[in-house]
Structures are given as structure tokens and as C-alpha cells.
Design a protein around this motif. Structure first.
Motif, PDB file in Angstrom:
ATOM      1  N   ILE A   1      -3.955   2.102  10.675  1.00 35.52           N
ATOM      2  CA  ILE A   1      -3.662   2.358   9.091  1.00 35.52           C
ATOM      3  C   ILE A   1      -4.771   1.373   8.527  1.00 35.52           C
ATOM      4  O   ILE A   1      -5.322   1.794   7.174  1.00 35.52           O
TER       5      ILE A   1
ATOM      6  N   ASP B   1      -2.476   5.467  -1.004  1.00 34.76           N
ATOM      7  CA  ASP B   1      -3.703   4.815  -0.518  1.00 34.76           C
ATOM      8  C   ASP B   1      -4.015   5.154   0.944  1.00 34.76           C
ATOM      9  O   ASP B   1      -5.022   5.111   1.529  1.00 34.76           O
ATOM     10  N   ILE B   2      -3.056   6.061   1.495  1.00 31.01           N
ATOM     11  CA  ILE B   2      -3.464   6.830   2.802  1.00 31.01           C
ATOM     12  C   ILE B   2      -2.321   7.761   2.944  1.00 31.01           C
ATOM     13  O   ILE B   2      -1.209   7.744   2.352  1.00 31.01           O
TER      14      ILE B   2
ATOM     15  N   LYS C   1      -9.163  13.854   2.164  1.00 33.69           N
ATOM     16  CA  LYS C   1     -10.253  13.474   2.487  1.00 33.69           C
ATOM     17  C   LYS C   1     -11.166  13.758   1.380  1.00 33.69           C
ATOM     18  O   LYS C   1     -11.979  13.038   0.791  1.00 33.69           O
TER      19      LYS C   1
ATOM     20  N   VAL D   1      -8.674  10.273  -0.419  1.00 37.87           N
ATOM     21  CA  VAL D   1      -7.557   9.750   0.214  1.00 37.87           C
ATOM     22  C   VAL D   1      -7.760   9.560   1.965  1.00 37.87           C
ATOM     23  O   VAL D   1      -7.778  10.851   2.643  1.00 37.87           O
ATOM     24  N   PRO D   2      -7.810   8.416   2.265  1.00 34.66           N
ATOM     25  CA  PRO D   2      -7.981   8.587   3.901  1.00 34.66           C
ATOM     26  C   PRO D   2      -6.658   8.960   4.513  1.00 34.66           C
ATOM     27  O   PRO D   2      -5.645   8.966   4.096  1.00 34.66           O
ATOM     28  N   TYR D   3      -6.791   9.592   5.552  1.00 30.56           N
ATOM     29  CA  TYR D   3      -5.532   9.870   6.271  1.00 30.56           C
ATOM     30  C   TYR D   3      -5.594   9.859   7.902  1.00 30.56           C
ATOM     31  O   TYR D   3      -6.759   9.542   8.218  1.00 30.56           O
TER      32      TYR D   3
ATOM     33  N   LYS E   1       0.875  -1.278  -0.023  1.00 28.81           N
ATOM     34  CA  LYS E   1      -0.047  -0.086   0.022  1.00 28.81           C
ATOM     35  C   LYS E   1       1.027   1.106   0.082  1.00 28.81           C
ATOM     36  O   LYS E   1       1.957   1.256   0.566  1.00 28.81           O
TER      37      LYS E   1
ATOM     38  N   ALA F   1      -7.943   2.504   8.233  1.00 29.62           N
ATOM     39  CA  ALA F   1      -8.431   3.660   7.371  1.00 29.62           C
ATOM     40  C   ALA F   1      -8.344   3.295   6.157  1.00 29.62           C
ATOM     41  O   ALA F   1      -9.154   3.741   5.108  1.00 29.62           O
ATOM     42  N   ILE F   2      -7.220   2.285   5.438  1.00 35.18           N
ATOM     43  CA  ILE F   2      -7.245   2.133   4.103  1.00 35.18           C
ATOM     44  C   ILE F   2      -8.532   1.097   3.565  1.00 35.18           C
ATOM     45  O   ILE F   2      -9.158   1.291   2.575  1.00 35.18           O
TER      46      ILE F   2
ATOM     47  N   HIS G   1     -15.148   4.214   1.998  1.00 39.60           N
ATOM     48  CA  HIS G   1     -14.147   5.209   1.125  1.00 39.60           C
ATOM     49  C   HIS G   1     -14.921   4.746  -0.338  1.00 39.60           C
ATOM     50  O   HIS G   1     -14.976   5.580  -1.414  1.00 39.60           O
TER      51      HIS G   1
ATOM     52  N   VAL H   1       1.808   4.974   0.796  1.00 41.94           N
ATOM     53  CA  VAL H   1       1.750   6.075   1.780  1.00 41.94           C
ATOM     54  C   VAL H   1       2.557   7.435   1.385  1.00 41.94           C
ATOM     55  O   VAL H   1       3.495   7.298   1.202  1.00 41.94           O
TER      56      VAL H   1
END
Ligand code: SF4
Lengths: 520, 116
Positions: free
Chosen positions: A443, A400-401, A413, A417-419, A329, A446-447, A452, A331
Motif C-alpha cells: 500500500i 489515495d488508493i 490508473k 488513482v493507484p490500485y 490516507k 503504491a501511494i 503518480h 482508501v
């Protein structure tokens, strides 16, 4: 390493010196982003001011102290409760914030009288608190109020109190980092050496550059105490004002966030001969090495090894469960300062994440040297990015994050994009073995949050499938896994407590036989 | 130095740059002391020579050196096969390269700031 020019910043040509792509076979002597410079006019920075850096990051985590800003109430508001540096005294320093509330008339006629009455009023309102820090702001600095003189007057009139003054107004540096510097130097000049501590053991450290975000300091101190080490002071998370006046009596400074607190370690080394040992408290292997080093320094490495073995056995199966699902993933590692190098290599090694970008809001070039050395080839390193550059980078790198603060986090967001909040954390503490698994879980959550996927649907335009039911994180994360990995009996999800700190507070520790006659 | 030794030196260097922090103190004179202190002690440890730990600073360097040497032995099987003069040669080259990356060739403009 080529410097990178953002399309959105071609109208600000100086910005080109602030971003670099780590190319194959290239090294730090070929390119390094500029850093710790005043933000270029026209680029909208996400930095804080030097007052904020002094008060918000370093001063306020001290727990048994009234923290008072001398200035307009707005400066104070922005440094109140936005970071989760908790404490074991019911979070006094988070619950209350104090300001002298300067108005226009004070700018014209002076605000020293106002400040003095505020100091006395605050001490009267909290009669159990006898320590105070006062912070200069732009307004009170520009009119020339003498904070030190007022503090001295009050201390003369109220001998039971002690006051520390920090002259670090907002304009006194290019970013919050200027404030970190000023308060480090002010503390050692004004306060260190003004109290003699009670030494209760053979092995005495200061734990420096640790701010107890969601309990990190308490987790780390648990390890130190299990090793029989006296933590004389913590600079400054969950730290006590008087303990920090006694920093000169430690045998070793264990330095975590070198960005915000190396100055005081360097000065303690020069003035008192206390050496500085830089450590990483995040990640299984770096943390194990850190405890091992502290143990070796004192000749008690066996105690460190016992903790390392116990904690690794307990938590490794859980970390590996997440690693299987996070592998590959992408980051963007975009914290404020030191976490870019604390995390850059170890989230890759231990969680399988690929760091495609590192950035720092207020870091210096030294932080970039560490961060770029630790991240993988191809990563984009950016100093003090503006919002448009952040967006352009995310569009280019498709992470991805992102791990960042809440301002850029909310922007991320918006483009789905997740944070995770790298400053205040989501479900911390993230230090310690358990903490590192908590971080991996955050993590993962979130992902793989199903939200999402749902937010990408436009219910007015897209075809919405009605024959599928809900999806869970595990359904999403396990779809591509092999049968064997999915059902691996030796891996499991996080099984720690909801609030692990409860069991640490009030815990009793093993007594070790004293080595010297003087130690209790 | 032949290609094999050069390749091995790069592996040792990469490990330091990725995993260690001691080489990145904020001023050039501190970096010099750190690089010299840790790498000379690491060389002594690898060669089985006695190491001075008589001052707090020397002890700190020894701690970092010992962890480095243990990591080297664990990660690179060939380290334990080297003879003392090969160790000294590779560690000398490593020291020079590290000084170049972190001090003499560094683009970090803060390195020569006179104050902390
Ligand atoms: S820049 Fe000045 S006015 Fe603004 S918050 Fe900081 S101290 Fe207050």
C-alpha cells in the motif's frame, strides 16, 4: 442511512437500491444495499459467471487434479492463470488447463463422445494424476450433455481414477457467487465421506474458504502445525482432492471466506455435527484472536499465545513504520466479496487508513452487513457497481488508493488513482503477521510511488522544473512527519524475505505428546 | 435502563458489530442460535458462573464468548466493576438489540431462505 443515487445511473432507477451511505447514528435496519441479484440490463457489470465462480475460484485451486471445462475454449481461457493460487506441487493446476473445445458441430450433434475422449486423453497425457474435475459451461448445459454419465463410464473403465462433476454453467446464477454455492453443495453430495483419512493427531481441522493466494494457506498452516494441529484438508487452496473427500472426519471447520464456502461448513455441521468457527486471517489482532480461538477450542491456547507473542514482537515495529506513513490516507475497499469485511476495520485500526467506500461485485447482503458494520461512518457502500459508477465514486471521494480487481484497477490508473490487486495480490502472501506487513508495504509503495506525481504532469503544457532532482518514496512519505517519528529507533521498514514460502516448505514441526492412545 | 447503562450497552454492541463474525451467519435460525449461545455464555463468564462446553457447538460458543469477555474487560474498565444483576440486565438488553439488528429488523432478504 440514505440510499445513494449515482448521477450516471439515473437512467437505471433500480440501481438506487444498490448503494448506501453509512450516516452517523444510523444502523443496518435503516438501509442495506440489495445484493446477489441478476445484474440490471443496461448496467455493465464487472462480475464473473457462475461457471467461472465454480471453476476459477473454488475448483481449480485443488492441486493434484486435472481441471477440465466441457465447452468452448473461450470459457476455459478466461479461467486460466488469472489468479495466483499457487501450490506446493510445482503449481500443476496453474500450469495446465484443459478444455473439450466444443465447436458448432458438437452443439448440433452432441459433445458427449468428445468429452469422453478428452477425459481419457488428459489422463493419458498426465499418468501421475488420477483425479479430475469437470465443469459444465453454458453451451454444454444448453444441449443437455450428461456429464455425470460420461464421468461414471470413464470411472468404470479406469477404476484407478476418480472424477468430480460440477454442473454450474455460466447462466446458473446472478454472478460467480452462484457457482461458489453450486460447487460447495456438489462436493459434499458427491465426494465428502468417500474416503477414510489417516488421523495423525489429537486436534483435527478443515481449513475452509482459503485459496492459497500467493501462499496464504501455507502461512496459516504453518501456524496450525506449530500448534500441533492436523489440517485434514484445505477447501481448496493448495488442497488435495482426496483430503477433501475426507472432510467429514475433522473436529472443527475453521472458516475463513464465509462468502464462498460457508455452504459446505453449514452442511458439514448439519450432516456430520462438525461446528463452524468463523475467523479473520488478516491483521495482527484479528489473526491473534483467530489462533487463540482455535487453541481454546482444543485446550491448547498456550501454544497459540506463544506464536502470537513471538510474531507480534517480530513484526509490530515494521507495521508501525508503515502506519505512521499511511495515517489518514483514503482508501476505496473494492474487492470481490469477503475482503470487504475481512479488511474494513483492521486496515483502519492497524494501518491508519480511512475506508471511504466499500463495494462488492458478487457479495450477498450478509457481506454488506458485515462490511458496513466494520467500516467508518460516511463510507459509501455499493453492490455490483458498473464502471461509470466506479469513476463517479472516485471523483467524489478522491481516494489515495483503491484495493480492487484488475478490471476496475486499470480504470482507476487512468484517472491517476493507484490500485492494488485485492484478488491476486501484489507482493503477497498477505496473511500472517509478516504478510500483513507485506500488505502495508504494498500500500505504501503504491501511494508514494513517485510515478503518480510524474503522470500528472503534461509535458506539452506544464512548466517542468529543471532545478529539482528525483524524488523517492521516503522523501514523499516523510515530508510531513515529525523529526521524532522520522527517526524513531523502534520502527523499521519491512525486513522479511523476498520469498518466505521457501523456508516453510519442508519445515519440520515440534512433536507434541499425544493425548489419546489412537493418535500417532 | 438509564442513560449510562444504555451508553455502555452501545459500546458493547459496537465492539461486537466491528470485531466479531459469529453474529452474521447466513440464516435467521443460525443467527438466533449464535446470538443466544455466545451471549448467554458471555453473561455466565462475566458473572463467574459455570459454562457448559460439553458439545462441539457449545464449545465453539464458549470460545467466542471467552474472547469477547476478555476484550470487554481489556477495553472497558467499567465492565469489571458491574454487579451480577447489572451484568445480566445489560447483557439482556444487548441480546435484544443484537437480535433486532441481525435478525428481526434485518433487511437481509436471504435470512429466511430454507436451504444453505
Ligand atoms: S457465461 Fe457461459 S459462455 Fe460465458 S464464460 Fe461463463 S460458461 Fe462460458
Amino acid at each position: 442511512m440514505p440510499y445513494h443515487e449515482f448521477k450516471c445511473s439515473t437512467c437505471i432507477p433500480e440501481r438506487k437500491n444498490h448503494a448506501v451511505i453509512k450516516g452517523p447514528g444510523e444502523d443496518l435496519t435503516m438501509a442495506l444495499p440489495a445484493g446477489y441479484l441478476s445484474t440490471i440490463p443496461g448496467t455493465i457489470s464487472e462480475r464473473g459467471c457462475a461457471y467461472c465462480g465454480a471453476k476459477h475460484v473454488i475448483g481449480s485451486p485443488m492441486k493434484d487434479v486435472i481441471h477440465l471445462s466441457h465447452g468452448p475454449v473461450g470459457c476455459t481461457y478466461d479461467t486460466w492463470q488469472t489468479k495466483r493460487y499457487i501450490s506446493d506441487n510445482d503449481n500443476f493446476q496453474l500450469k495446465y488447463t484443459f478444455a473439450s473445445d466444443m465447436k458448432e458441430k458438437h452443439v448440433v450433434f452432441g459433445a458427449e463422445k468428445l468429452l469422453k475422449s478428452n477425459i481419457i486423453e488428459a489422463f493419458k497425457a498426465f499418468p501421475n494424476i488420477k483425479r479430475m474435475t469437470i465443469y459444465q459451461t453454458c453451451a454444454s448445459a444448453l444441449i443437455g450433455d450428461d456429464l455425470n454419465a460420461i464421468a461414471q463410464e470413464v470411472m468404470d473403465e479406469m477404476p484407478e481414477v476418480d472424477i468430480f462433476v460440477c454442473n454450474s454453467p455460466g447462466f446458473a446464477g446472478p454472478s460467480q457467487s452462484g457457482g461458489h454455492h453450486k460447487i460447495n453443495i456438489a462436493w459434499i453430495n458427491q465426494k465428502v465421506g468417500t474416503i477414510e483419512p489417516k488421523i495423525t493427531g489429537d486436534y483435527v481441522i478443515n481449513y475452509v474458504g482459503e485459496y492459497n493466494i500467493q501462499g496464504d494457506q501455507e502461512v496459516m498452516c504453518d501456524f496450525f502445525k506449530r500448534m500441533g494441529i492436523q489440517v485434514l484438508s484445505t477447501f481448496t487452496g493448495n488442497g488435495s482432492y482426496d483430503d477433501l473427500r475426507a472432510m467429514h472426519k475433522a473436529q472443527l471447520n475453521v472458516l475463513e471466506c464465509a462468502r464462498s464456502a460457508e455452504y459446505i461448513c453449514n452442511e458439514l455441521r448439519v450432516r456430520y455435527g462438525i461446528p463452524r468457527l468463523d475467523i479473520d486471517g488478516f491483521g495482527f489482532e484479528p489473526l491473534a484472536n483467530s489462533l487463540r480461538k482455535v487453541g481454546l477450542f482444543f485446550g491448547i491456547e498456550d501454544r497459540a499465545e506463544a506464536i502470537i507473542a513471538e510474531e507480534t514482537a517480530r513484526w509490530k515495529p515494521e507495521l508501525d513504520w508503515y502506519k505512521e506513513r499511511l495515517k489518514g490516507k483514503k482508501v476505496c475497499l473494492w474487492p470481490g466479496g469477503s475482503k470487504l469485511w475481512h479488511w474494513a476495520h483492521v486496515i483502519h485500526d492497524e494501518m491508519g487508513l480511512d475506508v471511504v467506500s466499500v463495494y462488492t461485485k458478487f457479495g450477498h447482503q450478509g457481506d454488506m452487513e458485515k462490511g458496513i458494520s466494520r467500516c467508518e461512518e460516511g463510507a459509501l457502500a455499493i453492490d455490483d457497481p458498473n464502471e461509470l459508477e466506479g469513476l463517479e465514486a472516485m471523483e467524489m471521494l478522491k481516494p489515495d488508493i483503491i484495493l480492487t480487481g484488475k478490471r476496475p484497477g486499470e480504470v482507476a490508473k487512468k484517472i491517476r488513482v493507484p490500485y492494488l490487486n485485492a484478488h491476486a495480490y501484489h507482493n503477497g502472501p498477505w496473511k500472517g503477521w509478516e504478510g500483513w506487513v507485506r500488505f502495508a508495504r504494498d500500500i505504501y509503495n503504491a501511494i508514494y510511488s513517485p510515478i503518480h506525481k510524474l503522470t500528472l504532469l503534461d509535458i506539452a503544457a506544464d512548466e517542468i522544473a529543471t532545478d529539482t532532482t528525483f524524488e523517492t518514496q521516503v522523501m514523499l512519505s516523510d515530508a510531513a512527519l515529525s523529526e521524532e517519528t522520522r527517526n524513531a529507533a523502534d520502527l523499521r521498514q519491512f525486513t522479511g524475505q523476498f520469498d518466505g514460502l521457501k523456508s516453510l516448505r519442508g519445515k519440520t514441526y515440534p512433536e507434541f505428546e499425544a493425548k489419546t492412545a489412537g493418535a500417532a | 435502563m438509564d442513560d449510562l447503562m444504555k451508553d455502555r450497552m452501545d459500546q458493547l454492541l459496537d465492539h461486537i458489530m466491528k470485531k466479531c463474525l459469529w453474529q452474521f451467519h447466513s440464516r435467521s435460525w443460525d443467527r438466533k442460535v449464535q446470538n443466544e449461545g455466545v451471549l448467554s455464555k458471555a453473561t455466565q463468564l462475566l458473572c463467574g458462573e459455570p459454562v457448559d462446553t460439553s458439545t462441539p457447538l457449545a464449545k465453539c460458543h464458549w470460545v467466542d464468548a471467552l474472547c469477547l469477555v476478555n476484550d470487554y474487560k481489556r477495553r472497558f474498565a467499567w465492565v469489571s466493576q458491574l454487579k451480577p444483576d447489572e451484568i445480566k440486565e445489560i447483557m439482556q438488553a444487548l441480546h435484544e438489540r443484537l437480535d433486532h439488528l441481525t435478525i428481526t429488523g434485518s433487511l437481509n432478504l436471504e435470512l429466511n431462505d430454507q436451504h444453505y
